[in-house]
Design a protein around this motif. Sequence first.
Motif, short mmCIF file in Angstrom:
data_model
loop_
_atom_site.label_atom_id
_atom_site.label_comp_id
_atom_site.label_asym_id
_atom_site.label_seq_id
_atom_site.Cartn_x
_atom_site.Cartn_y
_atom_site.Cartn_z
N HIS A 177 0.85 -1.20 0.00
CA HIS A 177 0.00 0.00 0.00
C HIS A 177 0.88 1.25 0.00
N HIS A 236 1.63 5.22 -2.27
CA HIS A 236 1.20 6.21 -3.27
C HIS A 236 2.46 6.89 -3.79
N LYS A 265 -9.44 0.16 -7.19
CA LYS A 265 -9.49 0.67 -5.81
C LYS A 265 -10.74 1.53 -5.66
N HIS A 276 -6.33 -0.71 5.46
CA HIS A 276 -6.33 -0.04 6.77
C HIS A 276 -7.00 -0.88 7.88
N ASP A 320 1.27 3.45 3.21
CA ASP A 320 0.38 4.58 2.90
C ASP A 320 0.98 5.93 3.26
#
Length: 408
Positions: free
Chosen positions: A62, A64, A187, A248, A320
């Motif tokens: 996970h 970005h 997603k 999460h 994340d």
Amino acid sequence: MTAYLFENARIVDGTSPEAGEPASVLIEGNIIREVGPSVRSESAERIDLAGRTLMPGLIDAHVHVIAGMANLGQNAKLPDPVVTVRAFKIMGEMLMRGFTTVRDLGGATSGLAAAAAEAPWPTPRLNICGKALSQSGGHTDYRGPYDDTPAPKTGHTLGNLGRICDGVPEVRKAAREELKSGAHFIKVMANGGIASPTDPIHFLGFSREELMAAVEEAENAGTYVAAHLYTDKAIRRAIECGIHSLEHCNLIAPETAKLAVESGCIAVPTLVTYEKLSVEGPALGLPPASIAKVDSVRLAGMESLAIMREAGLSMAFGTDLLGEMHRHQSEEFVIRSRVLPTHEVIAAATFVAAKLLRMEGQIGCVAPGAFADLIVVDGDPLKDISLLTRQGAHLPMIMKDGVFIKRG
Ligand SMILES: [Zn+2]
């Protein structure tokens, strides 16, 4: 063909609480050819790993990579070339921490992946969802309560994590467009979020019909849906709608964790980001509304690990992190090891993550036929997991696809 023979390699891959007996590992080209106590090669360069540990390259499930700024609304407005350069820096630093594969949960495009394949700088393998899907007022809608300009229908800039779609036809079209553009999975933002202005944590994102439409489109393309989720109610609803990858999960309850196991889901906790957001977020331009939301999920996060383990729910490694906070990526290992056995923490970044990416046997393992994505650790990470932190300082060798990225 370039060949290497690692000798006296004690393998740690998360399958056992103890390092393996010393073995030899033959690499030919970009593939692991043989693993065993008596592997020989006439032509391969021999590398002695006595006293060191050999691990599969790590997988962060996970990230970005386009989030050069913690303020995602601002990040979405940056010019694409600026975002691209920052993404390359972020990806390069991930690789130097030993992450040879990363799964991007919103923002990275197949265009960025194509650029990475041609770039002279090494980057991790990139597994992407393209732009994350969000409803109006959802987790990638950065317009704020007084901004009534039309929602951008596509993730019109590289720096935008997501795109807005409302109603079943728009969700189907958005999912199809992302899949057409090369997304490996879809997603959806199915719950309120921290880095967006108008969606408190308890908000449910999308109707059940919209979520099921996204799942059908993904399954038609032979893949799955990942959902952004915090509250137990949102997680349960997502599982019931057929969502596979549960991101999460900070507020998950034991019964829901059991349902997730029965449904074959994999969870991806991302605890380090809340720890760092609460400390560094304000200075990095995260809006006050976002800071106020952090503690509501941060404190429950550690408890969620124990709940999911008790239920037998598989957990992949995720972080994340945004902006300047990317440097804390490997601290997720240390945070999880406060609650979980060390080899299970490692498994999250090896074979469990590989299963989630549907690349079992190709990554996350030291086995014949797998890609030669490997890291060498000075010491035994099962005894001291912090050897995986400090920006790769304890990783004298990093190999991706059979090529040494680092060789100390
Ligand atoms: Zn995320």
